[in-house]
Scaffold this active site. Structure first.
Site, PDB file in Angstrom:
ATOM      1  N   LYS A 187       0.694  -1.109  -0.012  1.00  0.00           N
ATOM      2  CA  LYS A 187       0.084   0.045  -0.174  1.00  0.00           C
ATOM      3  C   LYS A 187       0.888   1.222  -0.007  1.00  0.00           C
ATOM      4  CE  LYS A 187      -2.291  -0.886   3.859  1.00  0.00           C
ATOM      5  NZ  LYS A 187      -1.713  -2.239   4.182  1.00  0.00           N
ATOM      6  N   ARG A 189      11.622  -6.979   5.661  1.00  0.00           N
ATOM      7  CA  ARG A 189      11.549  -5.604   5.381  1.00  0.00           C
ATOM      8  C   ARG A 189      12.240  -4.857   6.545  1.00  0.00           C
ATOM      9  NH1 ARG A 189       5.710  -2.992   4.213  1.00  0.00           N
ATOM     10  NH2 ARG A 189       5.476  -2.673   6.509  1.00  0.00           N
ATOM     11  N   ARG A 236      -0.288  -9.049  13.384  1.00  0.00           N
ATOM     12  CA  ARG A 236      -0.876  -7.982  12.523  1.00  0.00           C
ATOM     13  C   ARG A 236      -1.686  -8.629  11.172  1.00  0.00           C
ATOM     14  NH1 ARG A 236       4.436  -5.508  10.685  1.00  0.00           N
ATOM     15  NH2 ARG A 236       3.355  -4.373   9.131  1.00  0.00           N
ATOM     16  N   ARG A 243      -9.358   0.822   8.842  1.00  0.00           N
ATOM     17  CA  ARG A 243      -9.240  -0.505   8.987  1.00  0.00           C
ATOM     18  C   ARG A 243     -10.204  -1.372   9.930  1.00  0.00           C
ATOM     19  NH1 ARG A 243      -3.455  -0.006   8.542  1.00  0.00           N
ATOM     20  NH2 ARG A 243      -2.346  -1.169   9.884  1.00  0.00           N
ATOM     21  N   ARG A 273      11.286  -2.242  12.328  1.00  0.00           N
ATOM     22  CA  ARG A 273      10.425  -1.670  13.157  1.00  0.00           C
ATOM     23  C   ARG A 273       9.954  -2.671  14.361  1.00  0.00           C
ATOM     24  NH1 ARG A 273       5.896   0.125   8.750  1.00  0.00           N
ATOM     25  NH2 ARG A 273       4.640  -1.043  10.110  1.00  0.00           N
TER      26      ARG A 273
END
Ligand code: ADP
Ligand code: ZN
Length: 215
Positions: free
Chosen positions: A13, A127, A173, A88, A162
């Protein structure tokens, strides 16, 4: 353009939103980026949001709606916006619908990015993100590594994993996405706004979205 991007964490996204905003000057609104900046700054919003975010849980709807009500009334939204990471939950989508009506804003389309689960899992665990809040360039240790020193090629800041990119938080998540966010696909289908794109290559997806907007 005035659009919403839907898709699981890791669906791309952020990348798609960035490319679309470069295309026509519509502003990218990422609730994740807004929240991370608040956490970094240590302000009230950040203090309230941090624990939820580190676990990979959603931040309460009321907090998110306060942020978005203010954000949508800033003047840079007049040219258009690309929402990435919002709404969300069904309550957020319902509150957004009411807010847009109140502000006389009409959405062009809700884009649903479809990416296979294996691809998503692989992307999320590899990532890395630039730690500079005003850059946040996304890297991948396999396909798009930072410099050998582990710094950002754009701004030189350290590139980090992160807090919500640990394996445990990632699985949470994805579960949260399936339970809370995936139902928005049906919501926007009913509204007649949904368009789904099989998305493995962000650039190709952006071209398909542009075509679909001008059709
Ligand atoms: P991702 O889509 O990769 O999970 P984001 O950057 O969009 O990451 O969001 C990071 C975190 O910020 C989420 O896990 C959640 O805790 C919080 N967050 C972002 N947007 C929302 C939202 N619209 N509602 C509730 N929480 C949100
Ligand atoms: Zn950077």
């Amino acid at each position: 353009m005035k659009i919403i991007l839907l898709g699981a964490p890791g669906a791309g996204k952020g990348t798609v939103a960035k490319l679309l905003s470069e295309y026509d000057g519509s502003v990218q609104i990422s609730t994740g980026d807004i929240l991370r900046a608040a956490v970094k700054e240590g302000n009230e919003l950040g203090k309230e949001a941090k624990a939820y975010m580190d676990r990979g849980d959603l931040v309460p709807d009321s907090l998110i709606m306060k942020i978005m009500e203010a954000r949508l009334q800033e003047s840079d939204c007049k040219r258009g916006f690309i929402m990435d990471g919002f709404p969300r939950t069904i309550p957020q989508a319902e509150a957004l619908k009411e807010l847009l009506e109140r502000l006389s804003i009409t959405l062009d389309m809700v884009v649903n990015l479809e990416v296979p689960r294996e691809v998503i899992l692989d992307r999320l665990t590899t990532r890395r993100t630039c730690s500079n809040p005003s850059c946040q360039e996304i890297y991948n240790i396999k396909s798009k590594p930072p410099t050998p020193e582990g710094t950002c090629k754009k701004c030189g800041s350290p590139v980090i994993q992160r807090d919500d990119e640990t394996e445990e938080a990632i699985l949470n998540r994805l579960e949260t996405y399936n339970a809370m966010t995936a139902p928005l696909i049906g919501f926007y289908e009913k509204e007649g706004l949904l368009k789904s794109f099989k998305s493995l290559d962000s650039k190709a997806t952006v071209e398909a979205i542009k075509q679909s907007l001008s059709a």
